[in-house]
Scaffold this active site. Structure first.
Site, PDB file in Angstrom:
ATOM      1  CE1 TYR A 164      -2.867  -3.149   0.240  1.00 17.92           C
ATOM      2  CE2 TYR A 164      -4.014  -2.121   2.044  1.00 17.92           C
ATOM      3  CZ  TYR A 164      -3.900  -3.142   1.132  1.00 17.92           C
ATOM      4  OH  TYR A 164      -4.827  -4.152   1.116  1.00 17.92           O
TER       5      TYR A 164
ATOM      6  CE  LYS B 202       1.336 -18.148  -1.463  1.00 20.05           C
ATOM      7  NZ  LYS B 202       0.439 -19.311  -1.302  1.00 20.05           N
TER       8      LYS B 202
ATOM      9  CG  ASP C 270      -2.305 -20.238   0.691  1.00 21.57           C
ATOM     10  OD1 ASP C 270      -1.586 -20.189   1.712  1.00 21.57           O
ATOM     11  OD2 ASP C 270      -1.974 -20.866  -0.330  1.00 21.57           O
TER      12      ASP C 270
ATOM     13  CG  ASP D  26      -7.161  -4.215   3.779  1.00 22.49           C
ATOM     14  OD1 ASP D  26      -8.092  -3.953   4.564  1.00 22.49           O
ATOM     15  OD2 ASP D  26      -7.126  -3.814   2.597  1.00 22.49           O
TER      16      ASP D  26
ATOM     17  CG  ASP E 108     -12.631  -6.451   5.625  1.00 25.86           C
ATOM     18  OD1 ASP E 108     -12.248  -5.661   6.526  1.00 25.86           O
ATOM     19  OD2 ASP E 108     -13.205  -6.058   4.587  1.00 25.86           O
TER      20      ASP E 108
HETATM   21  C1  IPM Z   1      -9.035  -0.635   6.232  1.00 24.07           C
HETATM   22  C2  IPM Z   1      -9.505  -0.119   4.914  1.00 24.07           C
HETATM   23  C3  IPM Z   1      -8.401   0.750   4.324  1.00 24.07           C
HETATM   24  C4  IPM Z   1      -7.159  -0.091   4.210  1.00 24.07           C
HETATM   25  C5  IPM Z   1      -8.733   1.380   2.966  1.00 24.07           C
HETATM   26  C6  IPM Z   1      -9.995   2.218   3.059  1.00 24.07           C
HETATM   27  C7  IPM Z   1      -7.595   2.198   2.420  1.00 24.07           C
HETATM   28  O1  IPM Z   1      -9.833  -1.167   4.079  1.00 24.07           O
HETATM   29  O2  IPM Z   1      -8.772   0.184   7.140  1.00 24.07           O
HETATM   30  O3  IPM Z   1      -8.922  -1.844   6.380  1.00 24.07           O
HETATM   31  O4  IPM Z   1      -7.040  -0.884   3.292  1.00 24.07           O
HETATM   32  O5  IPM Z   1      -6.310  -0.001   5.054  1.00 24.07           O
HETATM   33 MG    MG Z   2      -9.806  -3.061   5.008  1.00 24.21          MG
END
Ligand code: IPM
Ligand code: MG
Length: 364
Positions: free
Chosen positions: A146, A195, A227, A251, A255
């Site tokens: 990123y 990985k 994975d 990231d 989620d």
């Molecule tokens: C998070 C979000 C951010 C990230 C995006 C919005 C840039 O997905 O905080 O997880 O990827 O860090």
């Molecule tokens: Mg995120």
């Protein structure tokens, strides 16, 4: 004590959930003798509307001069051309990346646990849920893909896009140290996710994490390929205590981990620098579709404020009081619509904040 907090209400439901978190902080201040001074800072779409950029130098400066930052959420519908028909570095989310980098917030702590009261919302089968799970994802936040060099250009007549994944040993060491420090206070297990069967950056990651582990003989370290980790999270989530991983893997996995709790509206997060400074925000997004309706769940933001008290201000008792009040509110069957269940009483954003404040008063 007095504390200076930079407040980024942001976009969508941001302002309403932050308002409730401030209400809870002020109640804590009243009950425990602290004063919280807030300075509003614009970031994301609301900053684009006023300044044309998602984060100004002045806003970053105000955050730097504070003791910590409380953030709601930034971003909106991608259909919003004012915010999204612009260069990627001018979109709302770019403000988030810029403030993380600008404040040196390399350690992102995202807890994911199953509340007993909300177990029915967990999408996993009962035999997998078992006695529940309680893990923390430690995501490296200011390196890797990123933040690496990126460009799109025509090479030999073919459009080509490049993103670069770079980590140096210092970046790996400092996040690993934070992960082991936290594991030491929990179930003393670190699973480092990489990985390493493909990536050089992962092989360096593994080597440095193993070096750091030598200083923590009481903490058990194991490695898992990313994975496999994605699979294990939904197969046997109870095996995880602290999950240590790089930016993009974190990231994605965070989620997934939040989804299996069934209640993303409940999960807080902290992003810390080398010292005590941190930015605290809910793990969920700005939910523009429900903004301004007084139905958003403010609990993740309220719990983020509790993390702020614990990690930045060393106010453990006050943090625990908030966490207990949240548990109590759930056990009383008070619910916002996202976690509503049969037999419970549905309340809005404001009423949820008020209920938590009332419990704080009763419990003191
Ligand atoms: C998070 C979000 C951010 C990230 C995006 C919005 C840039 O997905 O905080 O997880 O990827 O860090
Ligand atoms: Mg995120």
């Amino acid at each position: 004590m007095e504390y200076k907090i930079a407040v980024i209400s942001g976009d969508g439901i941001g302002p309403e959930i932050v308002r409730e978190a401030k209400k809870v902080l002020d109640k804590i201040g009243e009950l425990y003798g602290h004063t919280f001074h807030y300075t509003e800072v614009l970031m994301g779409g609301c900053s684009i509307d006023v300044h044309g950029v998602p984060l100004t130098e002045e806003a970053l400066q105000t955050a730097k001069e504070s003791d910590s930052v409380l953030l709601g959420a930034v971003g909106g519908n991608v259909g919003n051309s004012r915010w999204y028909d612009v260069a990627p570095n001018l979109r709302p989310e770019a403000g988030l990346l810029a403030i993380r980098k600008g404040l040196g917030l390399f350690a992102n702590i995202r807890p994911a646990y199953l509340y007993k009261e909300l177990a029915a919302a967990c999408p996993l089968k009962e035999e997998i849920i078992g006695d529940g799970f309680d893990m923390v994802i430690m995501r490296e936040l200011t390196g890797g893909l990123y933040f690496g060099e990126r460009y799109t250009k025509e090479i030999d007549g073919v459009m080509t896009a490049v993103d670069t994944l770079t980590y140096n040993e210092k970046e790996i060491r400092r996040i690993a140290v934070k992960a082991f420090d936290i594991a030491r206070k929990r179930k003393k297990r670190v699973i480092s996710v990489d990985k390493a069967n493909v990536l050089d950056s992962s092989r360096l990651w593994r080597k440095v994490v193993e070096e750091v582990a030598k200083n923590y003989p009481e903490v058990e370290l194991s490695h898992m390929l990313v994975d496999n980790c994605a699979m294990q999270l939904v197969m046997n989530p109870a095996q995880f205590d602290v999950v240590l991983t790089e930016n993009m893997f974190g990231d994605i996995l965070s989620d997934e981990a939040s989804m299996i709790t069934g209640s993303i509206g409940m999960l807080p997060s902290a992003s810390l620098n080398e010292g005590k400074f941190g930015l605290y925000e809910p793990s969920h997004g700005s939910a523009p579709d429900i903004a301004g309706k007084d139905i958003a769940n403010p609990i993740a933001t309220i719990l983020s404020a509790a993390m702020m008290l614990r990690y930045s201000f060393d106010l453990d008792e006050e943090a625990a009081a908030i966490e207990k009040a949240v548990e109590k509110v759930l056990s009383m069957g008070i619910r916002t619509v996202d976690i509503m269940a049969e037999g419970c009483r549905q309340v809005g954003t404001t009423e949820m904040g008020t209920a938590i404040c009332e419990i704080l008063v009763q419990n003191k």
